[in-house]
Design a protein around this motif. Structure first.
Motif, mmCIF file in Angstrom:
data_model
loop_
_atom_site.group_PDB
_atom_site.id
_atom_site.type_symbol
_atom_site.label_atom_id
_atom_site.label_comp_id
_atom_site.label_asym_id
_atom_site.label_seq_id
_atom_site.Cartn_x
_atom_site.Cartn_y
_atom_site.Cartn_z
ATOM 1 N N ILE A 22 17.432 95.794 -36.712
ATOM 2 C CA ILE A 22 18.094 94.862 -37.639
ATOM 3 C C ILE A 22 17.945 93.429 -37.147
ATOM 4 N N ASN A 23 18.096 93.229 -35.848
ATOM 5 C CA ASN A 23 17.948 91.883 -35.292
ATOM 6 C C ASN A 23 16.515 91.381 -35.459
ATOM 7 N N LEU A 24 15.522 92.262 -35.214
ATOM 8 C CA LEU A 24 14.124 91.865 -35.353
ATOM 9 C C LEU A 24 13.772 91.576 -36.809
ATOM 10 N N LEU A 25 14.311 92.374 -37.734
ATOM 11 C CA LEU A 25 14.035 92.157 -39.152
ATOM 12 C C LEU A 25 14.656 90.849 -39.638
ATOM 13 N N LYS A 26 15.865 90.551 -39.177
ATOM 14 C CA LYS A 26 16.499 89.281 -39.560
ATOM 15 C C LYS A 26 15.701 88.091 -39.020
ATOM 16 N N ASN A 27 15.222 88.219 -37.783
ATOM 17 C CA ASN A 27 14.392 87.148 -37.230
ATOM 18 C C ASN A 27 13.113 86.966 -38.035
ATOM 19 N N ALA A 28 12.510 88.093 -38.461
ATOM 20 C CA ALA A 28 11.287 88.011 -39.256
ATOM 21 C C ALA A 28 11.549 87.340 -40.600
ATOM 22 N N ILE A 29 12.650 87.698 -41.239
ATOM 23 C CA ILE A 29 13.006 87.068 -42.525
ATOM 24 C C ILE A 29 13.192 85.566 -42.348
ATOM 25 N N HIS A 30 13.844 85.183 -41.255
ATOM 26 C CA HIS A 30 14.029 83.760 -40.984
ATOM 27 C C HIS A 30 12.697 83.067 -40.729
ATOM 28 N N ALA A 31 11.768 83.755 -40.025
ATOM 29 C CA ALA A 31 10.460 83.165 -39.725
ATOM 30 C C ALA A 31 9.607 82.989 -40.972
ATOM 31 N N LEU A 32 9.880 83.782 -42.017
ATOM 32 C CA LEU A 32 9.097 83.720 -43.253
ATOM 33 C C LEU A 32 9.661 82.738 -44.279
ATOM 34 N N ALA A 33 10.729 82.042 -43.916
ATOM 35 C CA ALA A 33 11.436 81.203 -44.896
ATOM 36 C C ALA A 33 10.534 80.155 -45.537
ATOM 37 N N ASP A 34 9.631 79.559 -44.763
ATOM 38 C CA ASP A 34 8.799 78.471 -45.276
ATOM 39 C C ASP A 34 7.405 78.924 -45.694
ATOM 40 N N GLN A 35 7.149 80.233 -45.695
ATOM 41 C CA GLN A 35 5.837 80.743 -46.065
ATOM 42 C C GLN A 35 5.730 80.962 -47.578
#
Length: 452
Positions: free
Chosen positions: A357-370
């Motif tokens: 869950i922590n890794l998925l949330k980080n990934a979602i945050h990393a994709l915010a500007d894509q």
């Protein structure tokens, strides 16, 4: 010289035998010459035996030469006996071969002594033994670590280091483990690494022992310094404005008390609102500081994993359902693969889900500007049959200097992040005897790998 020549001797002996046989038959088996004929027959037999012995005598040196090789005795020297040019050359070749073997043995002994000297003087303990436990080689560093003057069998260590003996015999080849060895009243941390060898058809184990006390102390000191630096930074960020604001409010109240010495103090509405706002700010920052301390406590109190087998694919499907609404809102294209479908892992499912869950949330945050947001989740066994889970995104990536720090407690690149998620996740993986690593390239994306 001529009488010793091998060819001359053989020809002469053969001619004598032929002449004697001719004489034997010339006697024509007459009764009057019976004794003479018997004597000639005996002479023929004697000459034949003498010829055979003479020829066999020439093979003695060949047998002696082969024995020098068989018994590794190269002190023999073959000299010429005047048996002819061919035999002189043969003996010369014998001597050359013996010299070559002698040189090879000398070089081998010198090389062996060199490597033994190197092994004895290196600081890492080296130990080789047969599968039966019989010690073949032990260097000085290993003797110092094990506190033994000499060692003939691994079982001799069982009294003082039973855990070491068990690991020496059962630790899988190519793996390492950290053990504690007793040194008087102290315990010394030692890293043990083993490999399997086969020499002349016999199985051996080679073990290296290294005292890692200094390395652990350095790492511990470095970890404490990093933690203190982060804690100091976070606490100062909260305490400094609280202290400044509290001091300002205290100064204002002191000014009002001095200006109005009576028992009744009158304040303007605006002044009261300013003080109230200041106190609210102090309360809010104080709550932030309390929350920070609670996060730190949660990082230090990870529960012991309750391990059991569960299907990885089923867990990933549930997480897919959990995040589906968020994926839809962020327009993230998600795919996950689990090969084989029945892949299972022995772990604490709740703690593993917390890491994912922590890794998925980080990934979602990393994709915010894509613009085109892709998220990939993979589960598979690696070449060592260890279960691997990977979370990959095509976000902006992580800077190289940040990669070295993202697993530190309270380090974060998010404006509202606490900085304990990845540190807590790595700690959970370590409690599972696993690992959590990251690979990232700027402008391409990031992959977090969980390996059990």
């Amino acid at each position: 010289m001529g009488f010793k020549n091998f060819r001359f001797q053989v020809i002469l002996r053969v001619l004598l035998i032929v002449f004697t046989v001719f004489l034997f038959f010339r006697l024509d088996f007459k009764a009057s010459l019976f004794a003479t004929q018997v004597a000639v027959g005996v002479l023929i037999a004697a000459q034949t035996v003498a010829l055979i012995l003479y020829i066999e005598r020439t093979t003695d040196r060949l047998i002696k030469f082969l024995n020098t090789i068989k018994y590794d005795d190269f002190s023999e020297v073959f000299s010429s006996r005047g048996e002819g040019k061919v035999f002189d050359e043969l003996y010369q070749r014998y001597n050359e071969v013996i010299r070559k073997f002698r040189d090879i043995r000398s070089e081998k002994e010198a090389t062996t002594q060199y490597y033994q000297a190197v092994i004895q003087h290196i600081g890492i303990g080296i130990l080789t033994f047969k599968k039966s436990g019989e010690i073949q080689l032990i260097n000085n560093a290993a003797k110092r670590l094990l506190q033994v003057p000499h060692l003939l069998h691994v079982e001799q260590l069982r009294a003082n280091a039973p855990q070491l003996v068990a690991q020496l015999q059962t630790l899988p080849a190519g793996q390492s483990v950290v053990l504690q060895l007793k040194h008087a009243k102290e315990r010394v941390p030692v890293s043990l690494f083993v490999v399997d060898l086969v020499m002349r058809g016999e199985d051996f184990r080679l073990a290296s022992l290294q005292n890692i006390q200094k390395e652990l102390e350095e790492k511990e000191m470095e970890a404490w310094q990093n933690l203190i630096r982060v804690l100091t930074h976070e606490i100062m960020n909260s305490v400094t404005p609280i202290s400044s604001l509290a001091g300002s409010v205290a100064a204002d109240i002191d000014d009002y008390l001095k200006a109005q010495p009576g028992s009744v103090l009158q304040l303007q509405r605006e002044e009261t609102e300013d003080m109230g706002l200041a106190l609210q700010t102090i309360e809010r920052r104080s709550q932030g500081l309390v929350r920070f301390v609670q996060d730190f406590r949660s990082l230090a109190r990870v529960p012991v994993p309750q391990k059991h087998f569960f299907e990885v694919g089923e867990m990933l499907k549930e997480l897919q359902t959990l995040f589906q609404e968020e994926y839809n809102q962020e327009n993230i294209q998600v795919s996950f693969q689990c090969q084989p479908q029945t892949l299972q892992v022995l772990a604490d499912r709740q703690l593993v889900e917390q890491v994912l869950i922590n890794l998925l949330k980080n990934a979602i945050h990393a994709l915010a500007d894509q613009k085109d947001k892709l998220l990939q989740i993979d589960a598979f066994p690696d070449m060592d049959s260890r279960v691997v889970l990977q979370v990959s995104d095509n976000g902006s990536g992580i800077a190289e200097e940040a990669i070295e720090q993202i697993f530190l407690p309270f380090y974060t690149t998010k404006p509202t992040g606490t900085g304990i998620g990845l540190s807590l996740s790595r700690q959970i993986m370590r409690l599972h005897n696993g690992s959590l690593t990251v690979h990232s390239e700027l402008g391409i994306g990031t992959t977090f790998t969980m390996r059990f």
